[in-house]
Design an enzyme around this catalytic site. Structure first.
Site, PDB file in Angstrom:
ATOM      1  CE  LYS A 133       6.473 -31.592   4.704  1.00  0.00           C
ATOM      2  NZ  LYS A 133       7.324 -30.689   3.911  1.00  0.00           N
ATOM      3  CD  GLU A 148      15.466 -16.679   3.312  1.00  0.00           C
ATOM      4  OE1 GLU A 148      14.459 -17.378   3.093  1.00  0.00           O
ATOM      5  OE2 GLU A 148      16.091 -16.684   4.406  1.00  0.00           O
ATOM      6  NE  ARG A 164      14.355 -15.548   6.741  1.00  0.00           N
ATOM      7  CZ  ARG A 164      14.006 -16.154   7.865  1.00  0.00           C
ATOM      8  NH1 ARG A 164      12.857 -15.846   8.453  1.00  0.00           N
ATOM      9  NH2 ARG A 164      14.771 -17.079   8.398  1.00  0.00           N
TER      10      ARG A 164
END
Length: 641
Positions: free
Chosen positions: A285, A371, A399
């Site tokens: 990253k 979630e 979600r």
């Protein structure tokens, strides 16, 4: 800000077809220039940086090997798509990203044919790509669907649900696992790259198919033993056994920053008819920009910055954010009560729970991008006598709605929900706006739903939640900073379902829920100047309603207006239902509801979004005047849905 970099090779690329005209030997230079252009653009606009820098080589290799847009490229989440946008005809607009009227910070179908599937929430790519792949299979066309999913997104169950169902897609489905954080495999080197090229090549696949053909004529136990031996022998070297079990042929790991090796692997995969393929690419990253490499968290999402020094523009000093206020209040509750625990779904810094974790690491749980699991996990803790706080963005709690209903509300378990980013969210646009939580929570029996008007109220509400053991309870609060009020040393426990009058009047009643209270007070002052006396109430609770206060306000004022930063179906709708049930509407009551428009609002500066939504003080005044059939104050017609 630094001048734009020199990019002679990138200047020849407008669309992926232009990349495919280049020699493989030119691709490393193209990647270098694309990375520099991405850094330069984001330094001007702000936005997501580290994730995009990590997939520059993947972006170039995919577009070089596959016939996009006929072959469908689907980015998971989409926040890493800035390099992709630059090489798909949008370079001239890349410095408008996340601005009003500019490019979206995520993939968006209406923006380009090279964005076949929009995304901004995690772990949807494999399911969507499978849909494209199966459609191609049904149509009898050879086009492929390529899903690029980060290792963080692999913490969500949806990714595995899709993979478990993917075998039917055959070789039309390719999944690229962008491994930039989790320790899925040992570090990549030249041996690993050679192995990836080997296991994806015809030299390996052809003998494997031949061996499988020979084994097919042997007794079943021998067939199974041969399959297991080959699978686990390769799994010991490559780490791909899990993916094989899900029906994928695993290739990797491969160095995700060696663009030539990536191209060779992707070409082998493209030309294979083996079945669904998973390529494990190891990336870094922030690759190529030292500041982002050394501080991936701080350079994941950035404001404007200086390219040379890496210094980001600092916001002027101001009040703490609502997120920070929530987190600090929660730490205070945990100091008082050892049963208070905190749960986040891969957003510890976004929800402020990194502050909680520093103080109570053993009572902080990051469950990953999951979630659904977070909510049911919290329900289990609540059933065992703990006081769990689930801190989740409003848009992400959507979600887990079935778990909220089935595992929390029906069982009346005291799970506490902190709904961050409730309401409009500026540059993040419609995908991250917390528009619907009032509508989807206030319909549920047993729920208590609060909305904080300011940081003091939020502090009181966190304390109220901690002490509320009789069922589920939620508080919604916005993105951004508070009003600069002095926080209470000792928070108060609010009476459930009771609002407060903050300004007394006689003619107009403004019933405000949440952070539009300041605008409601401004509107009251403007109405006062027009000779209209106005009461302003901070209702605090969307559920249960303060029926006594509502009844009083509706029966003692000539006109009443509800104001909320939420979609239709929330607080105002429930006030209308109460007025209808009580027969107040039949008595000629002038009641109006103000809420977010019934459409998805695009990204823009917050003040412009509120103007577009019609939720500022002049719009409140105009609504009152129209209800009273007086001359309006010149607010443009049609602003409010």
């Amino acid at each position: 800000m630094s001048d734009r970099p020199s990019t002679p090779l990138l200047d020849q690329v407008q669309y992926p077809a232009d990349i495919r005209k280049l020699d493989k030997g030119q691709l490393p230079q193209l990647c270098k220039e694309l990375r520099e252009e991405t850094i330069s653009a984001v330094s001007v606009t702000g936005g997501h940086l580290g994730a995009g820098l990590g997939v520059v080589e993947l972006t170039v290799a995919i577009h070089y090997v596959f016939d996009t847009p006929s072959d469908r490229l689907i980015w998971d989440v989409g926040h890493q798509c800035y390099p992709h946008k630059i090489v798909t005809g949008r370079r001239d607009r890349i410095r408008t990203i996340r601005m009003g009227g500019g490019l979206s910070g995520f993939t968006k179908r209406s923006e380009s044919e090279f964005d076949p599937f929009g995304a901004a929430h995690s772990s949807t790519s494999i399911s969507a790509a499978l849909g494209f792949a199966i459609a191609n299979k049904l149509d009898g066309t050879p086009q492929r669907a390529i899903a690029v999913i980060g290792d963080g997104a692999m913490t969500a169950g949806m990714a595995y649900e899709a993979m478990n169902n993917a075998e039917a897609a055959g070789n039309r489905l390719i999944v690229i696992l962008n491994d930039n954080d989790m320790s899925i495999a040992p570090p990549v080197g030249s041996l690993r790259n050679a192995l990836a090229r080997l296991v994806s090549s015809g030299k390996y696949l052809t003998p494997r198919k031949l061996a499988a053909k020979v084994a097919s004529h042997m007794p079943a136990p021998v067939q199974r033993a041969a399959e297991r031996f080959e699978e686990y022998a390769r799994g010991m070297v490559t780490g791909g056994t899990l993916f094989e079990e899900l029906g994928f042929y695993y290739v990797g790991p491969v160095d995700g920053h060696d663009v030539v090796s990536l191209v060779e692997v992707l070409e082998n995969v493209r030309d294979s008819d083996h079945g669904p393929m998973l390529i494990h690419a190891v990336t870094q990253k922030g690759k190529g920009y030292s500041f982002a490499e050394n501080s991936a968290d701080k350079y994941h999402g950035v404001v404007k910055f200086d390219v040379v020094s890496g210094k980001q523009e600092k916001a002027p000093p101001g009040p703490p954010s609502y997120t920070q206020v929530f987190a600090d209040a929660l730490v205070g509750e945990a100091e008082r009560d050892p049963k208070v625990v905190a749960i986040t779904a891969a957003m510890p810094s976004g929800t402020g729970l990194d502050r909680f974790e520093k103080r109570f690491p053993e009572r902080t749980f990051d469950v990953g991008i999951a979630e659904q699991h977070a909510v049911t996990f919290a329900a289990g803790l609540a059933a065992q006598g703990y006081r769990p706080f689930c801190a989740i963005y409003s848009t992400f709690l959507q979600r887990a709605y079935d778990q909220v209903v089935h595992d929390v509300a029906i069982q009346n378990l005291p799970v506490r929900f902190g709904l961050d980013r409730a309401g409009l969210v500026g540059a993040d646009g419609s995908t991250h706006a917390g528009s619907f939580d009032l509508a989807y929570l206030c319909t549920l029996p047993n729920f208590v739903v609060m909305a904080a008007a300011d940081e003091v109220e939020l502090t009181h509400m966190v304390h109220t939640m901690a002490l509320h053991d009789s069922g589920p309870i939620a508080v919604r609060y916005p993105r951004g900073n508070g009003a600069g009020l002095i926080l209470p040393a000792h928070p108060e426990r609010l009476e459930i379902g009771k609002g407060r009058v903050v300004r007394e009047g006689k003619t107009v009643a403004i019933l405000s829920l949440g952070t539009r209270l300041a605008e409601a007070l401004k509107a009251a002052e403007q109405l006062e100047a027009m000779g209209l006396s106005a009461t302003v109430a901070d209702m605090r609770f969307a559920k249960p309603l303060d029926e006594a206060l509502i009844r009083k306000l509706l029966t003692t004022h000539e006109v009443a207006v509800t104001v909320e930063e939420a979609a239709v179906g929330g607080f105002g709708a429930h006030v209308l239902t109460l007025a209808s049930d009580e027969g107040l509407i039949d008595a000629g009551l002038k009641l109006r509801t103000m809420r977010l428009p019934d459409r998805f609002q695009d990204q823009d500066k917050p003040d412009k979004q509120y103007d577009e939504a019609g939720l500022n003080a002049p719009h409140i005044v105009d609504t009152v005047l129209k209800a009273l059939r007086r001359n309006s104050v010149g607010v443009e017609e049609g602003v409010r849905a």
